[in-house]
Design a protein around this motif. Sequence first.
Motif, PDB file in Angstrom:
ATOM      1  N   GLY A 146       0.835  -1.188   0.000  1.00 19.74           N
ATOM      2  CA  GLY A 146       0.000   0.000   0.000  1.00 19.74           C
ATOM      3  C   GLY A 146       0.869   1.236   0.000  1.00 19.74           C
ATOM      4  N   ARG A 147       0.259   2.355  -0.323  1.00 23.08           N
ATOM      5  CA  ARG A 147       0.987   3.622  -0.294  1.00 23.08           C
ATOM      6  C   ARG A 147       0.103   4.686   0.318  1.00 23.08           C
ATOM      7  NH1 ARG A 147       0.801   5.997  -6.430  1.00 23.08           N
ATOM      8  NH2 ARG A 147      -1.419   5.668  -6.694  1.00 23.08           N
ATOM      9  N   PHE A 148       0.737   5.593   1.018  1.00 23.81           N
ATOM     10  CA  PHE A 148       0.048   6.711   1.657  1.00 23.81           C
ATOM     11  C   PHE A 148       0.695   7.977   1.140  1.00 23.81           C
ATOM     12  CE2 PHE A 148      -0.648   9.499   5.483  1.00 23.81           C
ATOM     13  CZ  PHE A 148      -2.027   9.596   5.343  1.00 23.81           C
ATOM     14  N   LEU A 149      -0.103   8.870   0.597  1.00 31.74           N
ATOM     15  CA  LEU A 149       0.392  10.089  -0.014  1.00 31.74           C
ATOM     16  C   LEU A 149      -0.287  11.282   0.641  1.00 31.74           C
ATOM     17  CD1 LEU A 149       0.867  10.929  -3.665  1.00 31.74           C
ATOM     18  CD2 LEU A 149      -0.987  12.090  -2.502  1.00 31.74           C
ATOM     19  N   VAL A 150       0.497  12.286   0.989  1.00 33.34           N
ATOM     20  CA  VAL A 150      -0.025  13.546   1.519  1.00 33.34           C
ATOM     21  C   VAL A 150       0.500  14.641   0.600  1.00 33.34           C
ATOM     22  CG1 VAL A 150       0.038  15.153   3.456  1.00 33.34           C
ATOM     23  CG2 VAL A 150      -0.085  12.700   3.885  1.00 33.34           C
ATOM     24  N   GLU A 151      -0.407  15.444   0.059  1.00 30.85           N
ATOM     25  CA  GLU A 151       0.005  16.482  -0.890  1.00 30.85           C
ATOM     26  C   GLU A 151      -0.627  17.814  -0.534  1.00 30.85           C
ATOM     27  OE1 GLU A 151      -0.045  17.469  -5.668  1.00 30.85           O
ATOM     28  OE2 GLU A 151      -0.831  15.578  -4.967  1.00 30.85           O
ATOM     29  N   SER A 152       0.204  18.836  -0.523  1.00 30.15           N
ATOM     30  CA  SER A 152      -0.263  20.200  -0.285  1.00 30.15           C
ATOM     31  C   SER A 152      -0.529  20.874  -1.612  1.00 30.15           C
ATOM     32  CB  SER A 152       0.793  20.997   0.484  1.00 30.15           C
ATOM     33  OG  SER A 152       0.446  22.365   0.488  1.00 30.15           O
ATOM     34  N   GLY A 153      -1.639  21.560  -1.700  1.00 30.18           N
ATOM     35  CA  GLY A 153      -1.960  22.291  -2.910  1.00 30.18           C
ATOM     36  C   GLY A 153      -1.263  23.629  -2.989  1.00 30.18           C
ATOM     37  N   LEU A 154      -0.528  24.016  -1.950  1.00 28.43           N
ATOM     38  CA  LEU A 154       0.099  25.335  -1.915  1.00 28.43           C
ATOM     39  C   LEU A 154       1.613  25.282  -2.020  1.00 28.43           C
ATOM     40  CD1 LEU A 154      -0.310  28.395  -1.517  1.00 28.43           C
ATOM     41  CD2 LEU A 154      -0.115  27.994   0.929  1.00 28.43           C
ATOM     42  N   THR A 155       2.225  24.377  -1.287  1.00 25.91           N
ATOM     43  CA  THR A 155       3.686  24.349  -1.184  1.00 25.91           C
ATOM     44  C   THR A 155       4.308  23.698  -2.404  1.00 25.91           C
ATOM     45  OG1 THR A 155       3.398  24.124   1.184  1.00 25.91           O
ATOM     46  CG2 THR A 155       5.591  23.717   0.335  1.00 25.91           C
ATOM     47  N   ALA A 156       4.298  24.405  -3.518  1.00 20.82           N
ATOM     48  CA  ALA A 156       4.919  23.916  -4.752  1.00 20.82           C
ATOM     49  C   ALA A 156       4.557  22.464  -5.016  1.00 20.82           C
ATOM     50  CB  ALA A 156       6.435  24.092  -4.677  1.00 20.82           C
ATOM     51  N   GLN A 157       3.281  22.150  -4.781  1.00 24.89           N
ATOM     52  CA  GLN A 157       2.789  20.788  -4.983  1.00 24.89           C
ATOM     53  C   GLN A 157       3.637  19.766  -4.230  1.00 24.89           C
ATOM     54  OE1 GLN A 157      -0.128  19.809  -6.487  1.00 24.89           O
ATOM     55  NE2 GLN A 157      -0.523  21.989  -6.426  1.00 24.89           N
ATOM     56  N   GLN A 158       3.963  20.080  -2.977  1.00 28.02           N
ATOM     57  CA  GLN A 158       4.749  19.175  -2.148  1.00 28.02           C
ATOM     58  C   GLN A 158       4.008  17.851  -1.990  1.00 28.02           C
ATOM     59  OE1 GLN A 158       4.358  19.514   1.976  1.00 28.02           O
ATOM     60  NE2 GLN A 158       6.456  18.940   2.438  1.00 28.02           N
ATOM     61  N   VAL A 159       4.699  16.753  -2.240  1.00 28.63           N
ATOM     62  CA  VAL A 159       4.126  15.421  -2.088  1.00 28.63           C
ATOM     63  C   VAL A 159       5.006  14.638  -1.135  1.00 28.63           C
ATOM     64  CG1 VAL A 159       3.483  13.281  -3.250  1.00 28.63           C
ATOM     65  CG2 VAL A 159       3.176  15.467  -4.419  1.00 28.63           C
ATOM     66  N   ASN A 160       4.418  14.019  -0.131  1.00 30.55           N
ATOM     67  CA  ASN A 160       5.150  13.199   0.815  1.00 30.55           C
ATOM     68  C   ASN A 160       4.492  11.828   0.796  1.00 30.55           C
ATOM     69  OD1 ASN A 160       6.628  12.127   2.903  1.00 30.55           O
ATOM     70  ND2 ASN A 160       6.420  13.940   4.203  1.00 30.55           N
ATOM     71  N   THR A 161       5.219  10.814   0.364  1.00 30.87           N
ATOM     72  CA  THR A 161       4.651   9.476   0.264  1.00 30.87           C
ATOM     73  C   THR A 161       5.337   8.543   1.241  1.00 30.87           C
ATOM     74  OG1 THR A 161       6.190   8.823  -1.473  1.00 30.87           O
ATOM     75  CG2 THR A 161       4.079   9.753  -2.174  1.00 30.87           C
ATOM     76  N   GLY A 162       4.672   7.450   1.517  1.00 33.90           N
ATOM     77  CA  GLY A 162       5.243   6.457   2.408  1.00 33.90           C
ATOM     78  C   GLY A 162       4.525   5.136   2.290  1.00 33.90           C
ATOM     79  N   GLN A 163       5.127   4.135   2.853  1.00 30.06           N
ATOM     80  CA  GLN A 163       4.562   2.804   2.853  1.00 30.06           C
ATOM     81  C   GLN A 163       4.000   2.496   4.238  1.00 30.06           C
ATOM     82  OE1 GLN A 163       7.691   3.677   2.759  1.00 30.06           O
ATOM     83  NE2 GLN A 163       8.716   2.590   4.406  1.00 30.06           N
ATOM     84  N   LEU A 164       3.533   1.279   4.411  1.00 28.83           N
ATOM     85  CA  LEU A 164       2.994   0.860   5.702  1.00 28.83           C
ATOM     86  C   LEU A 164       4.173   0.560   6.621  1.00 28.83           C
ATOM     87  CD1 LEU A 164       0.211  -1.535   4.403  1.00 28.83           C
ATOM     88  CD2 LEU A 164       0.100   0.903   4.823  1.00 28.83           C
ATOM     89  N   ASN A 165       4.694   1.587   7.268  1.00 36.19           N
ATOM     90  CA  ASN A 165       5.933   1.432   8.026  1.00 36.19           C
ATOM     91  C   ASN A 165       5.723   1.171   9.513  1.00 36.19           C
ATOM     92  OD1 ASN A 165       4.930   4.002   8.368  1.00 36.19           O
ATOM     93  ND2 ASN A 165       6.937   4.934   8.617  1.00 36.19           N
ATOM     94  N   LEU A 166       4.516   1.328  10.023  1.00 44.44           N
ATOM     95  CA  LEU A 166       4.289   1.075  11.444  1.00 44.44           C
ATOM     96  C   LEU A 166       3.768  -0.328  11.694  1.00 44.44           C
ATOM     97  CD1 LEU A 166       2.695   4.432  12.611  1.00 44.44           C
ATOM     98  CD2 LEU A 166       5.041   3.634  12.914  1.00 44.44           C
TER      99      LEU A 166
END
Length: 182
Positions: free
Chosen positions: A125-145
């Motif tokens: 699986g993948r988890f993505l968090v993206e801001s619409g303001l900060t130069a389209q900042q995208v932070n992705t991750g896997q099921l790490n916990l």
Amino acid sequence: RTFVGNVVTDATPAWSLPVSHFSRSSDGYALVGFTATEVTTTVNAVTPLATVTLSPSIPVGTPFKVLATIRRNAGAAASSFFGLRLNATDVCSLKGFGDGTATAEAGIAVFETGPWDSGSYARIGRFLVESGLTAQQVNTGQLNLSAIPNAAITSVTITGQSGNVGTTVGAKHIYVYALLGN
């Protein structure tokens, strides 16, 4: 949610869409839960934000996806974070959101998984968090916990952490879709 004729309405009367909008997407996914209620926090620790109780629950191994709108206010110059909880299990650690300045931002959180099981395919699986303001900042991750729970998924929670008590983070409009067959 309330169904009246062919319209589904949230507890907030200002929000309603036709049931056909949610029933089944063209890719075979069906809506199994949603909330349009915003939940916020200013706590600088992992905090449950909005939780969606699923009906029907998602059977073990069934592909599913979660979509949510997320935000932070202009409060303090500090990082903000969002994560994912399935049932009572935190599966994705908090992912950074925004650039850490005192700027209001809104964006999206997305989680997707394919077929999964309790063995070799429990952490897909993948988890993505993206801001619409900060130069389209995208932070992705896997099921790490933790792996996806080896049980029917009955609830999905977006978690958050403000990074500073002067900053509010929130989650709203959470939709959960599952590939429940044809």
